[in-house]
Write an enzyme that holds these catalytic residues in place. Structure first.
Site, mmCIF file in Angstrom:
data_model
loop_
_atom_site.group_PDB
_atom_site.id
_atom_site.type_symbol
_atom_site.label_atom_id
_atom_site.label_comp_id
_atom_site.label_asym_id
_atom_site.label_seq_id
_atom_site.Cartn_x
_atom_site.Cartn_y
_atom_site.Cartn_z
ATOM 1 N N ALA A 1 40.835 35.147 46.314
ATOM 2 C CA ALA A 1 41.848 35.392 45.280
ATOM 3 C C ALA A 1 42.419 36.800 45.349
ATOM 4 C CB ALA A 1 41.254 35.132 43.897
ATOM 5 N N HIS B 1 36.867 41.473 47.838
ATOM 6 C CA HIS B 1 36.681 40.029 47.990
ATOM 7 C C HIS B 1 35.927 39.437 46.809
ATOM 8 C CE1 HIS B 1 37.621 41.150 52.129
ATOM 9 N NE2 HIS B 1 37.826 39.882 52.413
ATOM 10 N N PHE C 1 43.538 38.162 47.819
ATOM 11 C CA PHE C 1 44.698 38.140 48.721
ATOM 12 C C PHE C 1 45.977 37.750 47.963
ATOM 13 C CE2 PHE C 1 41.598 36.803 52.353
ATOM 14 C CZ PHE C 1 40.910 37.995 52.197
ATOM 15 N N GLU D 1 50.287 37.105 53.816
ATOM 16 C CA GLU D 1 50.250 36.552 52.458
ATOM 17 C C GLU D 1 51.578 36.642 51.722
ATOM 18 O OE1 GLU D 1 47.840 38.555 53.628
ATOM 19 O OE2 GLU D 1 45.975 37.424 53.478
#
Lengths: 328, 331
Positions: A82, A127, A84, A58
Site C-alpha cells: 500500500a 512497506h 506504493f 506506479e
C-alpha cells in the site's frame, strides 16, 4: 462452506469475476510471479492479454486505470504494498477520484486497486503503513478493508463489479489465515458494517488487520466479566454510520481499534461520527486504540511498541467500563 | 513512415475553418476573462491552432484524445461543440461537463475527448490506459496524447513511453513545444532535444513545424497509418509558439518579463498559422480572398452563437457535486 485461506479467497474472487466478465483484466508489478499469491495462476488460466505483468511505474499504473476504465474496461490494478500508492498518488487522488465529477458524470470508472497494508512483520517504514485514512479524505473512491477470507472474497467481487472506483486494502501477512467461505456465489455489499459479536457492556469497533486482536480482547474481557459487542466496519467509505452508531448506543461505551496512526486515523473519523450522532447515549469518553504517530521501525520490539495490541485494547476497555476496573 | 500525401483543397479549407473557430473562441475567452466574466481562469493556445487541427483531422469519434490545461483547441478540433465549450467555461449546466470541470477539464467522451488535465503531464498515464483499451479492442482505433514541452520533464512520460513501446500500444505522443513552460523559456529548464527521449525507447520520431498546418497534417497521416497498423507508438514534436501569456492573469503576478514584446510581435506577424495557410492557398491559386473570408465569417458566427448559448445557460444546482461523484451502480 469450505475452509479457505485469506489469499485463496482473494484469488478466487478475481478468477470468478474474470470468468464472469471478459472486460475485467488484471495488471501490476509481477502479477504473474505474485509474491502474495493473490494473483497466482491467473495468467495460466486467462492468458497474458488479460493478466499483464507491468514495469515498476506506479504513477503511470494508477493513471492508466482511469483511461482503461473510462474506455470500457474493468481494470484491477495490483499495486503490491500500500505504500506504493503514495508513489502513484496523482493517478488516485487527482485522476481516479475526480474524473467522473470533472466530466459532469459522463463516465463510469469501474476500477479496482488492490493493496496490501499494515505492519508488525519487520518490513520497516516504507512497506508497513496503513494508509487508508488518507484515502478516506479524497471523496471520490470507495474503500474496503476485509478482516477475514469470506468478506475478502465477497467485498472484492463487489469491488470489481462496482461501476465506481474501489480501493481494496488487504491486511498484509495474513494470507495463510483460514476461514469459512460459502460454496455458492455471494457478494458482500460495499458500505455495510457487520456486528460480529453481541454483548451489553462495551462496544468494540474495528476493521481489517486489527479485527483479530479486537476479538481476542473481547474474549479476554468476557473471561473477566465484561461482555463486548463487536463491529467489523468492513467498508471505510462509504461508512455504515447507522450500524456503527446503533452498536455504540446499545452500550454507551466505545473503543475503536485501527492500525492507522492516531492523528486523523479512521478511528478518529468514526469517533467523530459517534460523538456527533450518538452523544446523548454515551456513558464514557470514546477511546481510540491506534498506531502511535511515527513511522514503523525495523527492530521488532520497537515496531510492536507503536502498534495496537490486545493489551492496549483491554486496558482502554477497562478504563471506560462502568467501574473503571474489571468486575470483582 | 512519412506518407507522401498532402491535404487537398477541401481538406485545407476544413483545416482553415477549424483554426478560425479555435482562434475566435479563444479570443472571446480572453476578452471575457479581461472583462471579469469568467468564474475561473483560462490558458489560451492562440498561435498553436495548427497542431490541434492537423492532428485531429485524421481522427474519428472512436479515437481518443487526452489533452492539457491549454486544451480548448484539442477539444474543438476533435469535434467538441463550441457551444458546449463556451457554456462549460462560463460554468453553466449546458456545458460539456455540466459546469463541473471548466476550462481545465473540458471533455466530451461521446467524441473521444477523454479530458483536459490541470496537472501538467497527468494526461499521459490516462492516455496510456486508453491506448491499452484500444489495444484490447483491437479495432484499429488509437489514442493521441497532447502535452507540452513542460510536461516532457515529468517522469510519467518516460514511464509511459516504456509501456507503449513494450506493448506496442496504439498511442501517439504529440509534444507541443511552444517554447515556454509556464514562465520559463524551455531551454532554461530542459536538457537536450525533447523528441530524442523517445528514440531511447525505439519509438519513431517526427519533428514538424507546428505552425504549418499542412506539414502537421502530412506528418500525422504517416503516424496514424503506422499506429493503426499495429506497429506501436509514434512521437511527434511540433515546434510552435505561445502568443498569449501562460494564463490570462499573468501580467498581474509576473513583474519580470521572460520574453520581449518584439519577439511575440514578430511571431504573431510572421508565423501565424492561419495567415500562413491562407497565403499559401492564395499563392497557389487554390482559394481566393472571398473563399477565405467566407470561412472566417462562418467561424465567427459559430462562436457568436456559442457565446449566446453560454450566456443563456443556467448555473448548475448547488448539490450536484456529490451527485456526479459516484454512479452508485454495479455490473
Amino acid at each position: 462452506m469450505a475452509r479457505t485461506r485469506f489469499i485463496q479467497a482473494i484469488n478466487d474472487a478475481i478468477r470468478e469475476e474474470m470468468e464472469r466478465d471478459e472486460k475485467v483484466f488484471v495488471f501490476g508489478e509481477d502479477v504473474e510471479a505474485s509474491i502474495f499469491g493473490d494473483t497466482a495462476g491467473l495468467a495460466e488460466r486467462f492468458g497474458k492479454r488479460r493478466v499483464r505483468n507491468t514495469p515498476i511505474s506506479e504513477n503511470t499504473l494508477t493513471g492508466m486505470t482511469v483511461g482503461a476504465a473510462a474506455c470500457g474496461y474493468r481494470p484491477v490494478l495490483h499495486i503490491m504494498f500500500a505504500n506504493f500508492l503514495f508513489t502513484g498518488m496523482d493517478g488516485v487522488a487527482n485522476q481516479l477520484a475526480k474524473a467522473r465529477l470533472m466530466s459532469g458524470g459522463q463516465i463510469e470508472l469501474p476500477a479496482t486497486i488492490i493493496a496490501s497494508y499494515g505492519g508488525g512483520r519487520a518490513n520497516a517504514a516504507q512497506h508497513s503503513d496503513t494508509p487508508y485514512s488518507a484515502f478516506m479524505n479524497l471523496g471520490g473512491v470507495h474503500l474496503v478493508v476485509p478482516s477475514n477470507p469470506a468478506d475478502a472474497k465477497g467485498l472484492l467481487k463487489s469491488a470489481i463489479r462496482s461501476n465506481d472506483p474501489v480501493l481494496f486494502f488487504e491486511p498484509g501477512g495474513r494470507g495463510g489465515e483460514m476461514g469459512d467461505v460459502p460454496d455458492e456465489e455471494y457478494l458482500t455489499p460495499i458500505g455495510k458494517a457487520a456486528v460480529v459479536r453481541q454483548g451489553g457492556d462495551l462496544t468494540l469497533i474495528s476493521m481489517g488487520s486489527t479485527m483479530r486482536m479486537t476479538i481476542q480482547a473481547a474474549d479476554q474481557l468476557a473471561e473477566q466479566g465484561l461482555e463486548c459487542e463487536v463491529v467489523d466496519v468492513r467498508t471505510l467509505a462509504p461508512l455504515d454510520e447507522e450500524t456503527i452508531c446503533a452498536a455504540a448506543e446499545r452500550t454507551g461505551r466505545v473503543v475503536i481499534v485501527d492500525e492507522s496512526r492516531e492523528r486523523a486515523s479512521a478511528a478518529s473519523h468514526i469517533a467523530a461520527v459517534v460523538a456527533e450522532k450518538s452523544f446523548g447515549h454515551m456513558k464514557a469518553p470514546i477511546r481510540r486504540v491506534t498506531a502511535r504517530n511515527a513511522g514503523l521501525p525495523l527492530a521488532p520490539a520497537s515496531e510492536q511498541y507503536l502498534l495496537p495490541n490486545v493489551d492496549k485494547i483491554v486496558a482502554a476497555a477497562v478504563e471506560i467500563s462502568e467501574n473503571g476496573r474489571l468486575p470483582a | 513512415m512519412s506518407k507522401n500525401l498532402s491535404p487537398d483543397v477541401s481538406e485545407c479549407l476544413e483545416l482553415l475553418k477549424t483554426m478560425y473557430v479555435i482562434r475566435y473562441a479563444e479570443e472571446q475567452l480572453g476578452d471575457d476573462f479581461a472583462a471579469g466574466k469568467l468564474p475561473g481562469g483560462v490558458h489560451l493556445s492562440i498561435g498553436q491552432e495548427a497542431v490541434s487541427a492537423g492532428i485531429c483531422a485524421h481522427l474519428t469519434d472512436r479515437d481518443k484524445v487526452s489533452s492539457t490545461h491549454r486544451g480548448h483547441g484539442h477539444f474543438l478540433a476533435k469535434g467538441g461543440e463550441p457551444k458546449h465549450l463556451i457554456a462549460e467555461i462560463y460554468g453553466k449546466e449546458e456545458g460539456c461537463c455540466r459546469g463541473m470541470g471548466g476550462s481545465l477539464h473540458v471533455a466530451d467522451y461521446s467524441k473521444g475527448i477523454i479530458g483536459a488535465n490541470g496537472i501538467v503531464g497527468a494526461g499521459i498515464p490516462v492516455a496510456t490506459g486508453a491506448a491499452l483499451a484500444n489495444h484490447l479492442d483491437d479495432d484499429g482505433s488509437m489514442t493521441v496524447v497532447f502535452f507540452g514541452d513542460g510536461a516532457s520533464n515529468q517522469g510519467v512520460l518516460q514511464e509511459s513511453m516504456n509501456f507503449a513501446a513494450l506493448w506496442k500500444l496504439p498511442l501517439l505522443y504529440v509534444c507541443e513545444n511552444n517554447q515556454f513552460g509556464q514562465f520559463s523559456p524551455t531551454a532554461t529548464v530542459t536538457a537536450g532535444v525533447i523528441s530524442d527521449r523517445a528514440k531511447a525507447f525505439d519509438i519513431p520520431v517526427e519533428v514538424v513545424d507546428g505552425n504549418d498546418v499542412r506539414a502537421v497534417w502530412q506528418t500525422m497521416a504517416g503516424a496514424a497509418d503506422h499506429i493503426r497498423s499495429g506497429k506501436g507508438p509514434v512521437f511527434i514534436e511540433a515546434h510552435t509558439y505561445r502568443i498569449r501569456n501562460h494564463f490570462e492573469r499573468e501580467h498581474l503576478v509576473i513583474k519580470t518579463p521572460y520574453r520581449t514584446e518584439e519577439e511575440v510581435e514578430k511571431m504573431r506577424r510572421e508565423r501565424d498559422p492561419i495567415e500562413m495557410l491562407q497565403e499559401w492557398l492564395k499563392d497557389e491559386n487554390l482559394a481566393d480572398e472571398a473563399t477565405c473570408q467566407a470561412i472566417d465569417k462562418d467561424a465567427k458566427t459559430l462562436v457568436d452563437e456559442a457565446v449566446a448559448f453560454g450566456d443563456a445557460g443556467t448555473p448548475p444546482p448547488l448539490d450536484v457535486g456529490e451527485k456526479y461523484q459516484f454512479v452508485g451502480t454495479s455490473s
